[in-house]
Design an enzyme around this catalytic site. Structure first.
Site, short mmCIF file in Angstrom:
data_model
loop_
_atom_site.label_atom_id
_atom_site.label_comp_id
_atom_site.label_asym_id
_atom_site.label_seq_id
_atom_site.Cartn_x
_atom_site.Cartn_y
_atom_site.Cartn_z
N GLU A 188 23.45 71.56 62.87
CA GLU A 188 23.10 71.57 61.45
C GLU A 188 21.70 70.99 61.23
O GLU A 188 21.34 69.97 61.82
CB GLU A 188 24.15 70.74 60.72
CG GLU A 188 23.99 70.61 59.23
CD GLU A 188 25.10 69.75 58.62
OE1 GLU A 188 25.18 69.70 57.38
OE2 GLU A 188 25.88 69.15 59.39
N LYS B 258 25.84 75.91 53.00
CA LYS B 258 27.00 75.04 53.22
C LYS B 258 27.85 75.00 51.97
O LYS B 258 27.34 74.84 50.86
CB LYS B 258 26.52 73.64 53.59
CG LYS B 258 27.62 72.68 54.05
CD LYS B 258 26.99 71.40 54.61
CE LYS B 258 28.03 70.44 55.15
NZ LYS B 258 27.40 69.25 55.77
N CYS C 282 29.45 72.26 59.34
CA CYS C 282 30.01 70.91 59.45
C CYS C 282 31.23 70.66 58.56
O CYS C 282 32.33 71.08 58.88
CB CYS C 282 28.91 69.89 59.18
SG CYS C 282 29.31 68.24 59.85
N HIS D 239 76.40 88.35 83.33
CA HIS D 239 76.85 87.91 82.01
C HIS D 239 75.74 87.16 81.26
O HIS D 239 75.72 87.14 80.03
CB HIS D 239 78.09 87.01 82.13
CG HIS D 239 79.33 87.76 82.48
ND1 HIS D 239 80.05 87.51 83.63
CD2 HIS D 239 79.98 88.77 81.85
CE1 HIS D 239 81.10 88.32 83.69
NE2 HIS D 239 81.08 89.09 82.62
#
Length: 688
Positions: free
Chosen positions: A58, A127, A183, A508
């Site tokens: 970022e 963002k 973020c 079975h």
């Protein structure tokens, strides 16, 4: 096979894979020029590694921890100008670059992710959620982008798409569809990437500047793993690292990539040097998983079909061609637990799924005994130790189990001896019935050549023995008020390597029906090495594991060679690999061959399950893989389904799938294998 590595078969892109990276470049606080140069250094390193997509942290252009400097015009001007330089410099680079920078729009500043490819700025994603609690103060500087859809933004004089509604799609790689969040967005209750995935994005990228505190790395792992699993996607996470301001916080530079809940790769944390975490993501696998999961589509419909409102930003990707290797962990044994730190727990869980299933079935029948044929081979051994645990759990004497060893024409002294040793060690009721006289009578009655003394060992010869054993077991069950425990495994069901009806296909309750041969071998080894039973039992289990896998229905040859199952149907370790990728994800046969070649071509490369015997570490070339894959396809699709359609009940054990017609696998019994065989033959390199 010719060794032409330029053939499309060897290209990972031919099989729906995309090479991605999480990058943590060098950063210098507020030094925009140095940061841009560092971003390009990592872009070039990614180019040299043939990476298709690089995700940076970022605000990596400006650096993150600069507080009010975000609102300085000089810094914002410099950031935008350096973005232009990065865009221009990307013209000759392979990767799609996803970088972070502060950008201005209509009198506001936005914390943005920018998609850059081949000299173009494709679009900008703002963002959505700005943290403004505890150590965070982003609302002081940035505007949120939650409601920005359908807009454009001018960057360096050029208008490009701007909004949270963007999916970047490679026109020539259909599965390569990228969505971006930043973020805090994936700390939100509903991350924006959820809607993007519902709209068709297969790869979700997160540019982060999350600071590090004790325990936060685990939290990020949890969120990445959860989002990649819930959104049925790949999730790439890149956090800011060394060089960010440590005035009040610290940074670890964590990069990681998850796919469908699996951790694929992770970078070194707290590194002072740039980190590039590279791995190949399987977009084809992601799409195949979504089409199997109706809930995913139901959720998309419930949320108003996001695909109708998202904007697709196309780009023509130019990936590296030919054989560029495979940077991806491919499990040789996809059914075998592969988490060393959870190994005992995973094996315990697999084993006890079977124990619980058989225990519940025995309780519901209200019988007095469990009837089982004990050959001394893997399948009956595993079923027997499961039954022994059932008795222990229910507080019943192990003599409740009535075990019968029934030697035939091919039974060796070794397996017969192991059968008796195992039954005696476990303390069950043990008996022996020699089926040879009855088999001779039946073969003579039906006019089989063997009944006239001729050494003819055909399928009928084998099935007479298998059928008699099952017939005896069912009659013994009636006589002793019990039921027959099936011993046949999932691998045999996939291949049709069992005798239908009055044979080992029927019982079975098929306690092993959800357990592939490779998992069974591992569980028996685990039971022996973790002392689930006493030492005498453990010794017998180890001896049984060391034997050749054989049905022992044909007499030993003059050369002393025993009948080999794997010589007839192929190595079970390959067949189980094929089965997993075909039934779990519907992978094309050529892709299965590609993955198998990378997994099995070099025994010294890649990881093996913990404790796997060194002497059993095999490797296979492409010709061998192709041979046995053809055999598997023919048997699985064109032959064996009628046996699976009439399966007795049995518990599903592995998330990799099961073959019950009431569970994971429903298919017609009269289908043909032509489509799968044709696809494989068309896509493989030519045979020289």
């Amino acid at each position: 096979m010719t060794d032409n590595r330029d053939h499309p078969f060897y290209s990972l892109h031919s099989h729906g894979l995309v090479r991605v990276a999480a990058s943590t470049p060098k950063v210098r606080t507020a030094d925009v020029a140095a940061n841009a140069a560092a971003i390009l250094d990592e872009a070039r390193r990614s180019h040299n590694a043939q990476v298709d997509l690089v995700v940076y942290p970022e605000l990596c252009v400006s650096s993150y921890a600069i507080d009010d400097l975000h609102m300085q015009a000089a810094l914002l001007d410099a950031a935008e100008a350096r973005v232009g330089e990065i865009v221009a410099a990307s013209a000759d680079l392979i990767p799609l670059l996803v970088i972070g920078a502060p950008l201005r729009h209509n009198g506001r500043i936005y914390n943005c992710a920018l998609a850059v490819h081949r000299g173009r700025l494709l679009g900008v994603v703002p963002k959505s959620y700005l943290p403004n609690y505890r150590e965070f103060y982003e609302k002081r500087w940035f505007a949120n982008g939650r409601q920005i859809q359908g807009l454009g933004i001018v960057v360096n004089g050029e208008e490009v798409p701007f909004g949270t509604d963007l999916i970047f799609a490679a026109e020539n790689l259909p599965g390569f569809r990228l969505a971006i969040e930043i973020c805090e967005d994936f700390w939100a209750a509903i991350p924006p990437s959820t809607y993007a995935a519902l709209a068709g994005a297969t790869i979700l990228a997160n540019l982060s500047a999350s600071n590090i505190v004790i325990g936060k790395s685990d939290e990020r792992h949890m969120l990445c793993r959860s989002q990649s699993a819930r959104a049925a996607a790949a999730y790439i996470y890149s956090a800011a690292g060394h060089g960010e301001s440590t005035t009040d916080m610290a940074w670890d530079g964590q990069g990681m990539v998850y796919e469908l809940g699996d951790l694929m790769a992770e970078s070194e944390r707290f590194s002072a040097e740039p980190e590039l975490c590279v791995v190949d993501i399987d977009c084809d696998r992601i799409l195949n998983d979504r089409l199997r999961m109706g809930t995913f589509n139901d959720c998309a419909e419930e949320q108003g079909r996001p695909e109708d409102s998202f904007r697709i930003v196309p780009f023509e990707h130019q990936p590296a061609s030919g054989d560029i290797g495979l940077v991806r962990p491919v499990r040789r044994f996809p059914f075998v637990p592969n988490r060393p730190d959870h190994l005992d727990a995973d094996c315990f869980e697999a084993f006890n799924i079977q124990v619980d299933g058989l225990m519940r079935r025995f309780e519901s029948t209200r019988g007095n005994s469990m009837i089982i044929g004990v050959s001394g081979g893997l399948d009956s051994t595993h079923a027997l130790i499961v039954a022994a645990k059932v008795c222990d759990r229910l507080g019943l004497p192990r003599t409740t189990i009535r075990g019968y060893t029934m030697p035939g024409f091919g039974t060796s002294e070794g397996t017969k001896s192991n059968a008796w040793k195992l039954m005696n060690a476990l303390g069950i009721t043990a008996e022996e019935i020699d089926i040879k006289p009855a088999a001779e009578t039946m073969l003579r009655d039906i006019g089989h050549p063997f009944g006239r003394g001729e050494p003819v060992y055909d399928t009928t010869f084998e099935n007479v023995q298998a059928g008699l054993r099952t017939d005896y077991l069912f009659r013994l069950a009636g006589q002793h008020n019990g039921f027959v425990i099936g011993t046949g495994d999932m691998s045999e069901l996939a291949l049709g390597w069992c005798t239908y009806g009055v044979g080992d296909q029927m019982s079975h309750y098929g306690v092993n029906a959800g357990v592939p041969k490779t998992l069974m071998q591992y569980l028996i080894r685990w039971a022996a090495r973790t002392d689930q039973f006493d030492r005498d039992t453990d010794a017998v289990l180890e001896a049984i594991l060391a034997q050749e896998i054989t049905p022992e229905l044909i007499p030993v040859g003059e050369d002393g060679e025993v009948q080999s199952t794997e010589g007839k149907v192929g190595p079970y370790e390959l067949n189980d690999f094929f089965m997993h990728h075909i039934i779990r994800f519907g992978a094309r046969p050529s892709k299965v061959a590609f993955l198998a070649w990378h997994a099995w071509r070099d025994a010294s490369h890649g990881l093996w399950p913990a404790g796997f015997p060194e002497a059993n570490k095999n490797e296979y070339d492409l010709a061998t893989i192709a041979r046995w894959l053809e055999s598997f396809l023919q048997r699985f699709f064109g032959f064996a389904q009628f046996k699976r359609s009439a399966l007795p009940n049995g518990p599903k054990v592995s998330g990799g799938g099961a073959l019950s017609p009431r569970g994971d696998w429903r298919a017609p019994s009269d289908a043909v294998a032509d489509v799968w065989l044709a696809e494989l033959r068309a896509k493989l390199p030519p045979i020289s």
